[in-house]
Design a protein around this motif. Sequence first.
Motif, PDB file in Angstrom:
ATOM      1  N   SER A 531       1.760  -8.144   3.570  1.00 16.34           N
ATOM      2  CA  SER A 531       2.977  -8.830   3.128  1.00 16.34           C
ATOM      3  C   SER A 531       3.815  -7.928   2.249  1.00 16.34           C
ATOM      4  O   SER A 531       5.035  -7.978   2.297  1.00 16.34           O
ATOM      5  N   LEU A 532       3.139  -7.118   1.425  1.00 19.09           N
ATOM      6  CA  LEU A 532       3.876  -6.220   0.540  1.00 19.09           C
ATOM      7  C   LEU A 532       4.145  -4.879   1.215  1.00 19.09           C
ATOM      8  O   LEU A 532       4.656  -3.960   0.573  1.00 19.09           O
ATOM      9  N   LYS A 533       3.773  -4.782   2.493  1.00 20.61           N
ATOM     10  CA  LYS A 533       3.973  -3.552   3.286  1.00 20.61           C
ATOM     11  C   LYS A 533       3.283  -2.356   2.645  1.00 20.61           C
ATOM     12  O   LYS A 533       3.840  -1.252   2.611  1.00 20.61           O
ATOM     13  N   LEU A 534       2.074  -2.577   2.115  1.00 17.41           N
ATOM     14  CA  LEU A 534       1.357  -1.465   1.485  1.00 17.41           C
ATOM     15  C   LEU A 534       0.644  -0.641   2.556  1.00 17.41           C
ATOM     16  O   LEU A 534      -0.547  -0.346   2.449  1.00 17.41           O
ATOM     17  N   ASN A 535       1.375  -0.298   3.594  1.00 19.97           N
ATOM     18  CA  ASN A 535       0.798   0.505   4.671  1.00 19.97           C
ATOM     19  C   ASN A 535       0.949   1.979   4.313  1.00 19.97           C
ATOM     20  O   ASN A 535       1.847   2.343   3.575  1.00 19.97           O
ATOM     21  N   MET A 536       0.063   2.795   4.878  1.00 18.66           N
ATOM     22  CA  MET A 536       0.142   4.234   4.643  1.00 18.66           C
ATOM     23  C   MET A 536       1.477   4.743   5.185  1.00 18.66           C
ATOM     24  O   MET A 536       2.053   4.142   6.088  1.00 18.66           O
ATOM     25  N   ILE A 656      16.326  -0.785   6.292  1.00 12.64           N
ATOM     26  CA  ILE A 656      16.156  -0.112   7.594  1.00 12.64           C
ATOM     27  C   ILE A 656      14.929   0.803   7.523  1.00 12.64           C
ATOM     28  O   ILE A 656      14.079   0.801   8.419  1.00 12.64           O
ATOM     29  N   ILE A 657      14.826   1.547   6.426  1.00 10.14           N
ATOM     30  CA  ILE A 657      13.683   2.462   6.274  1.00 10.14           C
ATOM     31  C   ILE A 657      12.370   1.665   6.298  1.00 10.14           C
ATOM     32  O   ILE A 657      11.417   2.029   6.977  1.00 10.14           O
ATOM     33  N   ALA A 658      12.351   0.530   5.563  1.00  6.86           N
ATOM     34  CA  ALA A 658      11.128  -0.281   5.505  1.00  6.86           C
ATOM     35  C   ALA A 658      10.762  -0.829   6.877  1.00  6.86           C
ATOM     36  O   ALA A 658       9.597  -0.796   7.281  1.00  6.86           O
ATOM     37  N   VAL A 659      11.781  -1.322   7.601  1.00  8.20           N
ATOM     38  CA  VAL A 659      11.494  -1.928   8.911  1.00  8.20           C
ATOM     39  C   VAL A 659      11.016  -0.855   9.895  1.00  8.20           C
ATOM     40  O   VAL A 659      10.067  -1.073  10.647  1.00  8.20           O
ATOM     41  N   GLN A 660      11.653   0.314   9.846  1.00 12.27           N
ATOM     42  CA  GLN A 660      11.327   1.339  10.842  1.00 12.27           C
ATOM     43  C   GLN A 660      10.003   2.037  10.551  1.00 12.27           C
ATOM     44  O   GLN A 660       9.239   2.300  11.457  1.00 12.27           O
ATOM     45  N   THR A 661       9.752   2.349   9.264  1.00 15.33           N
ATOM     46  CA  THR A 661       8.500   3.064   8.952  1.00 15.33           C
ATOM     47  C   THR A 661       7.346   2.093   8.741  1.00 15.33           C
ATOM     48  O   THR A 661       6.195   2.508   8.647  1.00 15.33           O
ATOM     49  N   PRO A 735       1.175   1.529  10.608  1.00 15.20           N
ATOM     50  CA  PRO A 735       0.132   2.338   9.993  1.00 15.20           C
ATOM     51  C   PRO A 735      -0.909   1.462   9.309  1.00 15.20           C
ATOM     52  O   PRO A 735      -0.611   0.310   8.971  1.00 15.20           O
ATOM     53  N   PRO A 736      -2.106   1.977   9.093  1.00 11.94           N
ATOM     54  CA  PRO A 736      -3.153   1.160   8.443  1.00 11.94           C
ATOM     55  C   PRO A 736      -2.809   0.917   6.977  1.00 11.94           C
ATOM     56  O   PRO A 736      -2.022   1.653   6.383  1.00 11.94           O
ATOM     57  N   LEU A 737      -3.434  -0.112   6.417  1.00 17.94           N
ATOM     58  CA  LEU A 737      -3.188  -0.434   5.010  1.00 17.94           C
ATOM     59  C   LEU A 737      -3.779   0.642   4.112  1.00 17.94           C
ATOM     60  O   LEU A 737      -4.777   1.272   4.465  1.00 17.94           O
ATOM     61  N   VAL A 738      -3.175   0.819   2.963  1.00 18.75           N
ATOM     62  CA  VAL A 738      -3.659   1.815   2.005  1.00 18.75           C
ATOM     63  C   VAL A 738      -5.098   1.500   1.602  1.00 18.75           C
ATOM     64  O   VAL A 738      -5.946   2.394   1.544  1.00 18.75           O
ATOM     65  N   THR A 739      -5.340   0.213   1.366  1.00 18.49           N
ATOM     66  CA  THR A 739      -6.682  -0.185   0.933  1.00 18.49           C
ATOM     67  C   THR A 739      -7.730   0.189   1.973  1.00 18.49           C
ATOM     68  O   THR A 739      -8.814   0.671   1.640  1.00 18.49           O
TER      69      THR A 739
END
Lengths: 757, 336
Positions: A531-536, A656-661, A735-739
Amino acid sequence: MKWPNVKLIFNRELRDQLRDRRTLFTVVVMPIVLYPLMGMAMLQVAQFMREYPAKIWIIGNDNLPQSPSLVADGQVSEDFVSESESVLLELSLSLPEDDELKKLVSQFRETPNSPAASALVDQLIQAEMKARGLDVAVVVPSKFSIAEDQTDEGEATVVARANSPPKIYIFQNSASDQSRIGAQRIKSVISRWQRSVIQQRLSDNGISPEMVSGIQVVDADVADKLGKQTAIWSKLFPFIIMVWSLTGAFYPAIDLCAGEKERGTFETLLSSPAARSEIAFGKLLTVMSFSVTTALLNLMSMAFTGLFVASRMGGLPSGMGLGMPPLASIGWLLLALVPISALFSAIALAAAAFARSSKEGQYYLVPLMMISMPLMMIPMMPSIKLDFGTSLIPVTGLMLFLRGLIEGQYAECIRFGGPVCVITFACCWFSVRWVVHQFNSESVLFRPSERFGVATWFRHVLRERHELPSFANAMLCALVILVAKFFIGFAVSTPQDFFDFAKTTVIILAATIAVPGIIMALLLTRSPGKSLKLNMCSPAAACAAVLIAIMLNPLFTWFTSLVMIVYPPSGDLFQLQETVANILGTAPNIFAILAVFALAPAIFEELAFRGFILSGMQSLRNKWQAILMTSVLFGIAHGVLQQSVITSVVGVVMAIIAVQTKSIFPCMLFHLTHNSMTVLLSSAKAHVVETTSLDLFLTATSGGMYQYSVVPGLIMSAVGIVLLVWLLRLNLPEPPLVTECIRNAYHRFFTRKTASA
Amino acid sequence: MAVATSLKLLQPERNPTDDLRNLFHTAQIRELTFDHWHCFIDGDATKNQTNLVSRMIVCALHDRTCKLPLNSPIARLPKRMIHVRALNKRYNELQTDGFTALAGISFDAMPGQIYGLLGPNGAGKTTALRILSTVLKPTSGTAVVNGYDVIDDPEQVRRNIGFVSTNTAIYDRMTAWEMVQYFGQLYGIELAELHRRMEVLFERFQMNNIRDVLGSKMSTGMKQKVSIVRALIHDPPVLIFDEATSGLDILAAREVLNTVEQVREQGKCVIFSSHIMTEVQRLCDRIAIMNRGTILAEGTIEKLTGIYKEDDLEELFFQLIAKSEATQRDLVAQQV
């Protein structure tokens, strides 16, 4: 949607409502009968209305000079009052009856300045006034006369006297209207008499009275009669129209939704071939027609009765000049009435659809009235005018716009026509969508009556949460942020030095923006990390974000200047900027400033906006809608108009950056770079620019600031836009989550260690 | 799964369900309706019918032209008017963990058949009928009315049903004539044709004396009559009566029951929900006894009384409900 069905439903609902006595009474009978009845009642009451004479007690009449005399033959001297005024002043010159009071009054006359004595006299006079039924008491404590001044003490004394002029005390009871009116009357008489006293003194001393009159101010009103009329109508008309279009929508909306549910006919209608949207539109049009009719009938009836009563009661005060409203104003009103009633009808209908019964419907609609009223009252305030800020407020903006049109200020209005229309139609569109949504929602149409408890509700929320936030969750988060910012703004004190400022700014950012986002992600979603987009984020994405921020900086800087030209900052804003600049002057170094202005917002704002809120908006399944709505909310959260406009546009790029990456980290890097560059540019010093050959890119402006040079700036912007377009064309896997990455790395490390052991 | 099995035998390397799905849309077998397919998939068809369909599927797979013979056994298959499979409905309530109103019910109803839904209050009858009338959406499962799915084609479903509900649902400020005309127009019937039909129906139900009476002035019996005429005006192949006799006096109730019988004679499919045993025994060709969102027993009354060795329907009903409640209690006890 089939319009014949909508028409059919509209016709039926209209006929149904017209057969309802209650609705007919509110919509048609009440406006036609009520106002004439009220007018008649007013005329009747007016017969009993007359002005009563004020009873005025003058103590120490003998102390007043003989010429010019204020009191003659127990009446106010004819020189200072007209005949009609003198009837309204009933003088009583008798001395106090009470012995103690007599003593006190004489004491007061000797030493009027002693506070204890004056308080006591005040009390006693009040008691005496009450006992004798007097409204005002005028006390002349010491003797003074113009003639004596001259003969006994000579010119020198006149000057001394002028420094401490004789006093006249007026005792009034401000809690009584009669007493206040009496005091006003006697004050105006005394001031006239005073003028005459001064004139006489001056002429006695051989000075022409004109010498001291200084400048004579002459008032002249250039407004023509039509202008005066429109000025009144332009304030009155929009308000009446709004109030009545809301009231007119109120009862039909309840009957059409809650009433139909109550009678059980709703289910039958829902099982007919008419689609839900057709039913919703049919009903909406019915409510709208009643809203428009009520508003118009009320307006007409009110205007005619008002004019009639005014003419019968001897006309309004000359300054008001109320006549027939100009014809153009009626035309503008009719034009504005359609969106207004559409908005109110849709909101009323959606609220009524939620209710199970008519009674419940009324509970929901009263708060609606309470919310709308202030929006309608704001434009009535004299200091409010149509500008960009007010044009963005729903209802208020439209009312001010309408006021401007009625007053004929077309050039002024046209500038804000765009925002007013956009906001009004957006509100209408959203409320109509809400109505259709309500009609499609099973939980609304067949809502069981349930006992509500906070604990049960909380359990329900936890049970029903989804993987990612919903649109409603996102809107709730934005609302919480706005409200929290509003209240915390009052709570914090003005910072004294940089550390104080840094501490408050970071705490406000964390508490009002990041914390709501994080808490909601934890409570309302099953996967807070996603939800917080904490993806790598890949190194390429991170580099791209930083590069875009650098390259687009000239464009944003120019845009900021443009916004400042279009919406010049107010005095308050300059003051604020000055305060901030002073505080920043106490900062230990530039890195501390960057930490507060770039690092903290980059982390906290991104978590909430490009993290939680954007994820919620993405549940709408429309990329651009999600990007735009998040950016607008991001802009609104900044509070100051100019800043809101700028940050909305920057917000679009970040979204845009958040949605694309599909990750928050590139956004944080973008935000950090963008804010750092803005801070550095604003604090660029001449020697630094010259020594670091930055003068290739920058040129000094007149205010000692630096701005991007045109050619390098344009090249940078072009590169930035190309990069952004390239990013938009990418379709990266999530991408996978940071955690997860940390956990995997830990496991890998741990297993290798055990294997080697 | 007769067809699926035969497909598997013919083409073992292919996934039969995917093929079946594709075949629904192939031109060669357009003559087969959705209902026929379900009939085959469920294994209700005879051996001959299965063979024929299998042959057609093989033709379709090899893209050969294959026409259905006019006198083929498939044409003689009874068409299902209502087809309900594994229908689930869960209400999302605040208090409980959500309430399951329907827990996977399945039944079929044919044209010219009165299908009775029998059950105590809260058994899920009204929920099932509301799903069939597209007022509610199912949580899962399928419900098909005259070949139209309630989710995919709700408007067509609504055109194919007439709904008479528990409460008489009459507009207070409309006359009988206006009301029927309003719904007729909503069904898209042309005004001249609509008036012709209305004259016939008003005559048949002896309602000419209440033509211009407002809904608020009508008795409950009159209201229910208007309701029935409203449901019949567009001549739907399916009629749903949801406890239509509750609250009516004995005369009015009898009139409703007579109407239901008349409608059956016209070859329409009637779903009749009730908790009055005598009505059900008198009318229904086939019944489903429901409790707590499940069907406890389904079949013709004779078949059910035969299986459960109980002549009286009311006794049978009590037995079944008591048994189901006991099982439920055991389940709860086990959970605790």
